[in-house]
Scaffold this active site. Structure first.
Site, PDB file in Angstrom:
ATOM      1  CB  SER A 120      18.803  18.429 -37.357  1.00  0.00           C
ATOM      2  OG  SER A 120      18.004  18.350 -36.242  1.00  0.00           O
ATOM      3  CG  HIS A 141      16.832  13.190 -36.428  1.00  0.00           C
ATOM      4  ND1 HIS A 141      15.992  13.412 -37.477  1.00  0.00           N
ATOM      5  CD2 HIS A 141      17.187  14.417 -35.972  1.00  0.00           C
ATOM      6  CE1 HIS A 141      15.851  14.720 -37.657  1.00  0.00           C
ATOM      7  NE2 HIS A 141      16.561  15.345 -36.757  1.00  0.00           N
ATOM      8  CD  GLU A 153      14.917  10.365 -39.815  1.00  0.00           C
ATOM      9  OE1 GLU A 153      14.528  10.286 -40.988  1.00  0.00           O
ATOM     10  OE2 GLU A 153      15.603  11.321 -39.399  1.00  0.00           O
ATOM     11  CG  ASN A 191      14.512  17.002 -41.726  1.00  0.00           C
ATOM     12  OD1 ASN A 191      13.289  17.148 -41.700  1.00  0.00           O
ATOM     13  ND2 ASN A 191      15.287  17.245 -40.682  1.00  0.00           N
TER      14      ASN A 191
HETATM   15  N1  LIG Z   1      13.996  21.531 -32.598  1.00  0.00           N
HETATM   16  C1  LIG Z   1      13.775  20.517 -33.407  1.00  0.00           C
HETATM   17  O1  LIG Z   1      12.696  20.383 -34.034  1.00  0.00           O
HETATM   18  C2  LIG Z   1      14.790  19.422 -33.539  1.00  0.00           C
HETATM   19  C3  LIG Z   1      14.463  18.201 -34.119  1.00  0.00           C
HETATM   20  C4  LIG Z   1      15.405  17.178 -34.160  1.00  0.00           C
HETATM   21  C5  LIG Z   1      16.672  17.404 -33.656  1.00  0.00           C
HETATM   22  N2  LIG Z   1      16.993  18.608 -33.119  1.00  0.00           N
HETATM   23  C6  LIG Z   1      18.349  18.781 -32.570  1.00  0.00           C
HETATM   24  O2  LIG Z   1      18.265  18.646 -31.152  1.00  0.00           O
HETATM   25  C7  LIG Z   1      19.325  19.398 -30.545  1.00  0.00           C
HETATM   26  C8  LIG Z   1      18.734  20.311 -29.481  1.00  0.00           C
HETATM   27  O3  LIG Z   1      17.798  21.179 -30.075  1.00  0.00           O
HETATM   28  P1  LIG Z   1      16.799  22.063 -29.193  1.00  0.00           P
HETATM   29  O4  LIG Z   1      15.816  22.620 -30.153  1.00  0.00           O
HETATM   30  O5  LIG Z   1      16.325  21.300 -28.031  1.00  0.00           O
HETATM   31  O6  LIG Z   1      17.793  23.208 -28.663  1.00  0.00           O
HETATM   32  P2  LIG Z   1      17.630  24.170 -27.399  1.00  0.00           P
HETATM   33  O7  LIG Z   1      18.423  25.360 -27.687  1.00  0.00           O
HETATM   34  O8  LIG Z   1      16.183  24.343 -27.061  1.00  0.00           O
HETATM   35  O9  LIG Z   1      18.281  23.352 -26.201  1.00  0.00           O
HETATM   36  C9  LIG Z   1      19.631  23.042 -26.091  1.00  0.00           C
HETATM   37  C10 LIG Z   1      19.959  22.897 -24.623  1.00  0.00           C
HETATM   38  O10 LIG Z   1      21.259  22.347 -24.510  1.00  0.00           O
HETATM   39  C11 LIG Z   1      21.912  22.958 -23.419  1.00  0.00           C
HETATM   40  N3  LIG Z   1      23.351  22.811 -23.590  1.00  0.00           N
HETATM   41  C12 LIG Z   1      24.160  23.410 -24.482  1.00  0.00           C
HETATM   42  N4  LIG Z   1      25.431  22.974 -24.333  1.00  0.00           N
HETATM   43  C13 LIG Z   1      25.412  22.049 -23.351  1.00  0.00           C
HETATM   44  C14 LIG Z   1      26.398  21.215 -22.758  1.00  0.00           C
HETATM   45  N5  LIG Z   1      27.628  21.232 -23.160  1.00  0.00           N
HETATM   46  N6  LIG Z   1      26.027  20.405 -21.759  1.00  0.00           N
HETATM   47  C15 LIG Z   1      24.754  20.357 -21.341  1.00  0.00           C
HETATM   48  N7  LIG Z   1      23.780  21.119 -21.878  1.00  0.00           N
HETATM   49  C16 LIG Z   1      24.098  21.944 -22.873  1.00  0.00           C
HETATM   50  C17 LIG Z   1      21.446  24.389 -23.470  1.00  0.00           C
HETATM   51  O11 LIG Z   1      21.630  25.055 -22.246  1.00  0.00           O
HETATM   52  C18 LIG Z   1      19.986  24.218 -23.847  1.00  0.00           C
HETATM   53  O12 LIG Z   1      19.171  24.109 -22.703  1.00  0.00           O
HETATM   54  C19 LIG Z   1      20.025  20.096 -31.686  1.00  0.00           C
HETATM   55  O13 LIG Z   1      21.121  19.325 -32.072  1.00  0.00           O
HETATM   56  C20 LIG Z   1      18.973  20.121 -32.795  1.00  0.00           C
HETATM   57  O14 LIG Z   1      19.530  20.198 -34.078  1.00  0.00           O
HETATM   58  C21 LIG Z   1      16.087  19.608 -33.030  1.00  0.00           C
END
Ligand SMILES: NC(=O)c1ccc[n+]([C@@H]2O[C@H](COP(=O)([O-])OP(=O)(O)OC[C@H]3O[C@@H](n4cnc5c(N)ncnc54)[C@H](O)[C@@H]3O)[C@@H](O)[C@H]2O)c1
Length: 679
Positions: A120, A141, A153, A191
């Site tokens: 993000s 995205h 996106e 965003n």
């Molecule tokens: N939450 C939102 O609304 C949103 C929206 C768009 C994008 N994002 C992006 O999506 C990504 C994930 O966000 P999220 O909210 O799902 O996070 P989260 O913390 O819920 O999940 C992340 C997961 O990744 C795993 N992980 C970490 N390092 C790893 C690796 N090296 N190999 C495999 N797995 C690994 C973790 O164990 C965890 O289960 C981020 O980059 C975030 O910025 C989030």
């Protein structure tokens, strides 16, 4: 050729598990990877819980859930993604973690694999430049919740290859996403204007312009949204807003940086208190400022080439579920008012540069015009995409006019051999814009509906009679006018997601864009009456079996199917055909002498009682006059030339749209069952 047969998702958290669920739901095998078994299981459990909710809400049958789950491989073993066509990273928002992961995937995966980041806050290029395949690297995205929110996106960086962009857009389509193309810029498109919208609300609170409840109310009224900025932050998390604004501020300057009051609220770890009375005297000042910021930033991002005006609006409407996109709002409040509101913002914040786009539009002195039909010409094939996915590409005056002019342009291009017509997003075309009809009836302007339909017929006849091969790509639902557009094309390529139906008599009108006529000429008047009287769905397989669809293929095989149609030449869609036996009982119900029984509310004697009762019940929900006029039109069109037959359809429009049942059916459509009176 582009193929997406297997997708990998790394990270089984909130986003990753949702992305996996959506991919599996749409029929694509998917591998979900996390670092530990317990994280993988947690992701899988999230998916199972949501699918179970779907079963309880009758969205899925239990068998369907089992089928969806069977497409998911959940593991900690990276070997499972070695041969994936696309891998989407959704791990922690930590640059070092993501870089390490991409290096590992780059070394492991096959040549063809495209790597994508769901970051993000980082630039896509920051990861692409760390690996050996920057041409096969892209940003994808998603929006929370990724199994429910359709927006995606698609963010190429400078070195992403055209093939990778094409494959990414295909992947988006294959898992039911509406893609918007966005430049690799801070906050991407959505965003970029949404976060300042939140931040400015808090700034007004900080400056004492108004209290929370007044800012909430003013924003809801100005943007016609259900939740204001403070409630939205309470739902999605104040830290996320602070984090996003910090990223934007670091890259773009202090105007975008989070205000102190916002940061303080995060530190307090408390939600905003929404209670309190609305101060009407402050509403105007608040809405002007919210408009100035949100609309000004939207114009700025278009100025910078981050996204088109249409995609920016789609981002708001699909991603944020706003009723109107920023540019539609500008048109609604007027360009002059927008200009004044944005000028006030650029005077208040010296680092916010007044957008050139708005200057130009003010000089032009007219509203923004939206491009609703996109054209791409490649290898002798012009593809016209009806691009109004937020309205399931429904036909209105603008869409029909643009379809007509884009079609004429494509047709006059000497290199073009074939013209393909498709819909953006999940649907092909969901008919004509019902709101337009209702407004015209209420304004006593039924003649406008007749003119609009006449223009539609002209365009459809041009498509049908073109010297170029015209092909409808029916890879999603079509209804009414959409099915009529597909039938007007010389050939149809469909996927199993494609379908047709004529629900018009259920909303008090009849198919007015040649549907009855063209269906009759292909499958006979009896079956045409069956489909118009019952509104029954014609699946892609049914349409193929009846010879209406020429090619029924997997999504990945669409380009080949189009190519082979081009080399085979124009098919004779009105040739005589023998229909498979299973359609005979349907046709037998609607032979000429039986129609009057149905219209009188009786099952004809020759029809088996059980199937007759079922059909009668279905017909009972339709508008009686619409049924009667449809049957008459189909009979009168028999033996007439195409142009005469079209006139017969047009001649009855004023009558049908003037009925009380048409207004009842059209104004209740999709909300409640209409109560038809037969007048
Ligand atoms: N939450 C939102 O609304 C949103 C929206 C768009 C994008 N994002 C992006 O999506 C990504 C994930 O966000 P999220 O909210 O799902 O996070 P989260 O913390 O819920 O999940 C992340 C997961 O990744 C795993 N992980 C970490 N390092 C790893 C690796 N090296 N190999 C495999 N797995 C690994 C973790 O164990 C965890 O289960 C981020 O980059 C975030 O910025 C989030």
């Amino acid at each position: 050729m582009s193929q997406i047969k297997k997708i990998g998702v790394i990270g089984a958290g909130n986003m990753g598990s949702g992305i996996v669920q959506k991919i599996a739901q749409e029929g694509i095998p998917v591998v979900m990877i996390d670092t530990k078994d317990e994280f993988v299981q947690k992701g899988l459990n999230n998916i199972k819980t949501l699918l179970q909710e779907g079963v309880e809400r009758k969205l899925f049958k239990p068998e369907k859930v089992a089928e969806i789950l069977s497409r998911i491989t959940a593991t900690t073993d990276f070997e499972a993604v070695r041969d994936a066509d696309l891998i989407i990273e959704a791990v922690f928002e930590n640059k070092a973690v993501k870089i390490e992961l991409f290096k590992k995937l780059d070394a492991l995966c096959s040549e063809k694999t495209i790597l994508a980041t769901n970051t993000s806050s980082f630039y896509v290029r920051e990861f692409a430049e760390q690996i050996s395949r920057p041409d096969r690297f892209v940003g994808l995205h998603y929006f929370y919740h990724p199994a429910k929110n359709r927006l995606l996106e698609v963010i190429p960086h400078a070195e992403t290859s055209p093939e990778t962009i094409e494959k990414s857009l295909l992947a988006a389509k294959l898992h039911g996403k509406t893609a918007i193309l966005v430049k690799d810029a801070p906050g991407f498109a959505v965003n970029r204007f949404f976060v300042p919208f939140l931040n400015e609300a808090v700034r007004m609170l900080e400056e004492g312009i108004a209290d929370i409840s007044t800012i909430e109310e003013a924003s809801k009224r100005a943007f016609k949204i259900g939740m204001g900025p403070f409630q939205l932050m309470n739902v999605t998390g104040i830290p996320i807003a602070v984090h996003a604004a910090t990223t934007l501020g670091d890259e773009l300057g202090p105007f975008y940086a989070p205000c102190n009051r916002l940061k303080a609220q995060m530190e307090k770890k408390e939600n905003w208190n929404l209670d309190g009375a609305v101060d009407e005297s402050r509403i105007q000042a608040v809405s002007d400022r919210m408009y100035g910021v949100c609309l000004g930033v939207s114009a700025a991002l278009v100025d910078e080439g981050v996204a088109s005006i249409e995609d920016t609006d789609r981002g708001a409407k699909i991603g944020l579920r706003w009723t109107f996109g920023p540019f539609e709002i500008m048109n609604r409040i007027g360009i002059d008012k927008t200009y004044t509101a944005v000028q006030a913002i650029s005077e208040k914040y010296p680092d916010f540069k007044f957008p050139e786009l708005l200057k130009r539009q003010k000089q032009l002195g007219k509203p923004f015009e939206f491009n609703l039909v996109d054209v791409v010409i490649k290898d002798g094939i012009a593809t016209l995409t009806l691009n109004r996915p937020e309205a399931m590409n429904a036909l209105n005056e603008q869409v029909v006019a643009q379809l007509g002019s884009r079609f004429t342009d494509a047709e006059s291009c000497p290199d073009v051999k074939a013209i393909v017509i498709q819909g953006a997003g999940k649907a092909f075309v969901a008919g004509a814009d019902i709101r337009y009809f209702v407004n015209k009836i209420k304004a006593d302007r039924i003649s406008d509906i007749v003119d609009f339909t006449r223009k539609g017929h002209e365009v459809f006849l041009k498509i049908e009679n073109s010297s170029k091969l015209t092909i409808a790509l029916l890879d999603g639902l079509s209804l009414g006018g959409g099915s009529e557009l597909a039938l007007a094309c010389q050939a149809i390529v469909a996927t199993s997601a494609g379908s047709m139906a004529f629900p018009e008599t259920g909303i008090g009108i009849y198919p007015g864009l040649g549907g009855m006529l063209r269906l009759t000429r292909q499958v006979g008047p009896e079956l045409a009456k069956y489909y118009v009287f019952t509104g029954a769905n014609i699946s892609a397989q049914d349409a193929k079996d009846m010879g209406i669809v020429q090619k029924l293929v997997d999504p990945a095989d669409i380009p080949d199917a189009i190519q082979s149609l081009v080399s085979e030449g124009r098919p004779d869609k009105y040739r005589y055909r023998a229909l498979p036996g299973r359609f005979k009982p349907l046709a037998d119900m609607f032979t000429m002498n039986l129609v009057s029984s149905w219209l009188e509310g009786k099952v004809p004697e020759s029809i088996p009682a059980d199937s007759g009762a079922k059909t009668l019940k279905t017909i009972g929900f339709k508008a009686p006059l619409a049924l009667k006029i449809s049957a008459e039109i189909i009979d009168k069109q028999n033996g007439k030339s195409m142009t005469e037959a079209v006139e017969i359809e047009l001649n009855n429009l004023s009558t049908i749209f003037a009925t009380a049942d048409a207004l009842e059916g059209l104004s209740t459509a999709g909300r409640k069952r209409p109560e038809f009176k037969g007048v």
